[in-house]
Design a protein around this motif. Structure first.
Motif, mmCIF file in Angstrom:
data_model
loop_
_atom_site.group_PDB
_atom_site.id
_atom_site.type_symbol
_atom_site.label_atom_id
_atom_site.label_comp_id
_atom_site.label_asym_id
_atom_site.label_seq_id
_atom_site.Cartn_x
_atom_site.Cartn_y
_atom_site.Cartn_z
ATOM 1 N N GLU A 401 57.733 42.352 42.324
ATOM 2 C CA GLU A 401 56.844 43.344 41.725
ATOM 3 C C GLU A 401 56.069 42.736 40.556
ATOM 4 N N ASP A 402 56.773 41.972 39.721
ATOM 5 C CA ASP A 402 56.118 41.329 38.586
ATOM 6 C C ASP A 402 55.014 40.375 39.049
ATOM 7 N N LEU A 403 55.322 39.556 40.053
ATOM 8 C CA LEU A 403 54.338 38.606 40.556
ATOM 9 C C LEU A 403 53.141 39.319 41.172
ATOM 10 N N THR A 404 53.421 40.408 41.889
ATOM 11 C CA THR A 404 52.343 41.167 42.525
ATOM 12 C C THR A 404 51.385 41.734 41.485
ATOM 13 N N TYR A 405 51.930 42.329 40.441
ATOM 14 C CA TYR A 405 51.072 42.941 39.427
ATOM 15 C C TYR A 405 50.333 41.891 38.599
ATOM 16 N N LYS A 406 50.962 40.744 38.371
ATOM 17 C CA LYS A 406 50.262 39.683 37.654
ATOM 18 C C LYS A 406 49.099 39.158 38.477
ATOM 19 N N GLY A 407 49.330 39.019 39.777
ATOM 20 C CA GLY A 407 48.249 38.585 40.662
ATOM 21 C C GLY A 407 47.138 39.618 40.732
ATOM 22 N N TRP A 408 47.524 40.870 40.827
ATOM 23 C CA TRP A 408 46.543 41.961 40.859
ATOM 24 C C TRP A 408 45.720 41.977 39.575
ATOM 25 N N SER A 409 46.399 41.806 38.438
ATOM 26 C CA SER A 409 45.720 41.824 37.140
ATOM 27 C C SER A 409 44.736 40.669 37.034
ATOM 28 N N ALA A 410 45.162 39.501 37.501
ATOM 29 C CA ALA A 410 44.285 38.334 37.418
ATOM 30 C C ALA A 410 43.041 38.503 38.283
ATOM 31 N N SER A 416 33.799 39.263 39.436
ATOM 32 C CA SER A 416 33.561 38.182 40.404
ATOM 33 C C SER A 416 34.835 37.825 41.165
ATOM 34 N N ARG A 417 35.983 37.746 40.446
ATOM 35 C CA ARG A 417 37.258 37.434 41.123
ATOM 36 C C ARG A 417 37.663 38.565 42.068
ATOM 37 N N TYR A 418 37.408 39.811 41.637
ATOM 38 C CA TYR A 418 37.739 40.969 42.479
ATOM 39 C C TYR A 418 36.963 40.908 43.794
ATOM 40 N N ARG A 419 35.649 40.683 43.703
ATOM 41 C CA ARG A 419 34.834 40.682 44.925
ATOM 42 C C ARG A 419 35.155 39.484 45.810
ATOM 43 N N PHE A 420 35.451 38.361 45.197
ATOM 44 C CA PHE A 420 35.846 37.188 45.987
ATOM 45 C C PHE A 420 37.169 37.449 46.708
ATOM 46 N N SER A 421 38.123 38.066 46.018
ATOM 47 C CA SER A 421 39.452 38.325 46.602
ATOM 48 C C SER A 421 39.369 39.247 47.808
ATOM 49 N N ILE A 422 38.593 40.326 47.683
ATOM 50 C CA ILE A 422 38.557 41.272 48.805
ATOM 51 C C ILE A 422 37.744 40.718 49.975
ATOM 52 N N ARG A 423 36.768 39.843 49.685
ATOM 53 C CA ARG A 423 36.044 39.198 50.785
ATOM 54 C C ARG A 423 36.977 38.269 51.558
#
Length: 476
Positions: A401-410, A416-423
């Motif tokens: 859970e900790d790793l997931t939320y840290k990755g989500w936060s990053a 730009s990172r958000y749009r790159f991630s979902i693409r």
């Protein structure tokens, strides 16, 4: 009955029990329907007025619990009774064991009591050679099955009639088999249990409400078994949680009406028995000796805390019937005597977050339990608070859970990172997609996907088509 300590293993076992799930869904669905009919008959506006009144009553009692406890104890003593104020479950058990030994009680008949389940009274009495018989039909069924209750109101909700018939036929022995028909099963239970009423050495009951200003004990049943136990026992013990007090019969009238409608959809429970003290000189039945055992067992530590309102509970079971989690895993998955949303709050508070803290996650936080609760306990808020307490206690969350939320936060902290991630997710999701849904995934997502649908990412995202849509809108 051995209870698996791992909540994960308990709920996985429950999810594989199709017979239990079908029985629980049928039972809770029926009770929800009856409750809805009862509320409709009263009228929504009047029902909410009832709830507001009941909440105010319970809040007042809990906030002045010391005064009402003192008043109750004084009135019970004045009427010839004895009182045990038990700080722990062990103290309560020891008191009753000593009484049973003093009375040389071999045959003990009980009515339904969640507190006696909580303090493990039956095994303690059986260990010293007593024969303990549950007189409530549902409780007797689970006693024969060597199980614990799976529902506060309907202890054997998880059993179907074929399983009950098997249990009864074991008791019947070599006599002709009882068919798996409700009428036949009830007739056998009635005939068998009535024999136990004629030879009671010690009677034990629960308590729905104690009335402080008179010392009267109120017991509500639909079978009449508790009334028979209290009437025919020469020595009677009533076991109650310390919070189950009302100031007078005026408040009792409100609570009885709410309890019946919330629990089973009835206007009033069939048998509402009020008894106070020992048998009077001219009375034909009732106990010659009465003992009231008032159990704390962790309740007092909740007074003045953010969880104090959980003591308002009147044990109607309505939150269980409303809860989508309970309806899919039943009561035994919760691991202690109190299941469902109320159990997910009570168990960590009374037994420890280290042992039952996982139950705070056995919820969707949908708030259905709060809507159903007749005394308006904010169970969903408490479950959320318990999650926070668990993390604070452990000083960390689950690793995954900790790793997931840290990755989500990053990823989501930057546009730009958000749009790159979902693409990237859209491009590489194809091995996991089937019929437009995410059908496969690694643990723990794989467990989640067994019971829920997750739509695949769309071919075009809204932020990609918005400029064109916006342009069209301006042109029009």
């Amino acid at each position: 009955m051995h209870i698996e300590p791992s909540f994960t293993k308990r709920y996985h076992k429950a999810l594989s029990d199709k017979v239990m799930i079908k029985a629980v869904k049928l039972g809770t669905g029926r009770l929800r329907g009856k409750r809805a009919d009862a509320i409709q008959a009263v009228g929504e506006k009047r029902w909410q007025e009832f709830r507001n009144r009941a909440e105010a009553i319970r809040l007042h009692v809990v906030q002045h619990l010391d005064q009402y406890l003192e008043q109750l104890v004084d009135n019970v003593l004045k009427k010839g009774g004895h009182v045990c104020l038990a700080r722990t479950g062990d103290e309560a058990v020891e008191y009753i064991k000593n009484l049973a030994q003093k009375k040389n009680a071999k045959n003990i008949v009980k009515s339904k009591s969640m507190v006696t389940e909580e303090i493990h009274l039956n095994p303690a009495l059986e260990k010293m050679g007593c024969k303990v018989i549950e007189s409530d039909l549902g409780e007797w069924i689970i006693q024969l099955a060597n199980e614990t209750p799976s529902h506060i109101i309907v202890p054997a909700m998880h059993k179907n009639r074929f399983q009950v018939a098997d249990l009864f036929n074991e008791v019947r022995g070599d006599e002709p088999k009882i068919p798996a028909e409700t009428a036949e099963l009830c007739a056998f239970a009635r005939k068998y249990l009535r024999k136990t009423f004629m030879n009671i050495d010690l009677g034990i009951t629960g308590c729905n409400f104690a009335v402080a200003d008179s010392g009267a004990i109120t017991i509500c049943t639909n079978e009449g078994n508790a009334r028979i136990v209290s009437a025919l026992s020469s020595t009677l013990v009533t076991v109650m949680g310390m919070e189950r007090i009302l100031p007078s019969v005026e408040e009792l009238a409100v609570m009885l009406s709410l309890l019946a409608r919330s629990a089973t959809g009835q206007k009033i429970t069939v048998y509402n028995t009020l008894s106070a003290g020992i048998r009077a000189e001219m009375e034909l039945d009732g106990p010659q000796e009465f003992h009231l055992v008032i159990v704390d067992n962790g309740r007092s530590k909740l007074l003045g805390s953010k969880y104090e309102k959980v003591l308002n509970c009147i044990r109607c079971g309505s939150c269980l019937n409303a809860c989508p989690v309970y309806r899919n895993i039943g009561g035994h998955a919760y691991g202690w005597v109190y299941p469902g949303p109320i159990g997910a709050v009570l168990s960590p508070l009374l037994q420890g977050l280290d042992k039952y803290g996982e139950l705070a996650y056995a919820t969707t936080l949908c708030g259905a339990c709060h809507t159903a609760c007749p005394v308006k306990i904010p169970l969903h808020d408490m479950l959320y608070a318990l999650r926070n307490d668990k993390v604070e206690l452990e000083k960390k969350g689950e690793l995954m859970e900790d790793l997931t939320y840290k990755g989500w936060s990053a990823a989501f902290a930057s546009m730009s990172r958000y749009r790159f991630s979902i693409r990237m997710a859209r491009r590489f999701q194809f091995p996991l997609v089937k019929a437009g849904k995410i059908a496969f995934g690694p643990p723990p997502i794989s467990d989640w996907l067994k019971y829920r649908d997750m739509p695949a990412l769309a071919d075009e995202f809204f932020h990609e088509i918005w400029p064109e849509l916006s342009k069209e809108g301006k042109e029009k």
